[in-house]
Design a protein around this motif. Structure first.
Motif, PDB file in Angstrom:
ATOM      1  N   VAL A   1       0.851  -1.184   0.000  1.00  0.00           N
ATOM      2  CA  VAL A   1       0.000   0.000   0.000  1.00  0.00           C
ATOM      3  C   VAL A   1       0.892   1.241   0.000  1.00  0.00           C
TER       4      VAL A   1
ATOM      5  N   ASP B   1       5.344   3.339   2.038  1.00  0.00           N
ATOM      6  CA  ASP B   1       4.540   2.157   1.758  1.00  0.00           C
ATOM      7  C   ASP B   1       4.472   1.262   2.986  1.00  0.00           C
TER       8      ASP B   1
ATOM      9  N   LEU C   1      -9.539  -0.628   0.523  1.00  0.00           N
ATOM     10  CA  LEU C   1      -8.662   0.304  -0.174  1.00  0.00           C
ATOM     11  C   LEU C   1      -9.243   0.756  -1.505  1.00  0.00           C
TER      12      LEU C   1
ATOM     13  N   PHE D   1      -8.157   3.875  -3.889  1.00  0.00           N
ATOM     14  CA  PHE D   1      -6.862   3.360  -4.324  1.00  0.00           C
ATOM     15  C   PHE D   1      -7.035   2.531  -5.598  1.00  0.00           C
TER      16      PHE D   1
ATOM     17  N   PHE E   1      -1.186  -1.230  -4.292  1.00  0.00           N
ATOM     18  CA  PHE E   1      -2.268  -0.254  -4.171  1.00  0.00           C
ATOM     19  C   PHE E   1      -1.634   1.128  -4.159  1.00  0.00           C
TER      20      PHE E   1
END
Length: 73
Positions: free
Chosen positions: A6, A12, A35, A40, A66
């Motif tokens: 992510v 991240d 998400l 995202f 993502f």
């Protein structure tokens, strides 16, 4: 072991799960839905190393990335 990465404004975070673990797989699917509902974009890597956008959870993906939508300004 599969990974969900992510990306956000702070860098991240990585979430690991075993694809044969029902609880881990369910948590990964919940994370995917959360998400993507938050805006995202989700993508997986192809065999050639390119990114491929996905719209639904893929339990066989080794790595899902993502990243947030870009906002101009």
């Amino acid at each position: 072991m599969a990974t969900q990465i992510v990306m956000d404004g702070t860098g991240d975070s990585r979430h690991f799960f075993e694809q044969d673990d029902r609880n881990g797989l369910a948590e990964a699917e919940r994370r995917f839905k959360k998400l993507t509902c938050e805006g995202f974009t989700a993508a997986t890597r192809t065999a050639a190393g390119d990114l491929k956008l996905i719209r639904s959870f893929d339990p066989t993906a080794e790595e899902t990335l993502f990243y947030p939508h870009l906002v101009g300004g």
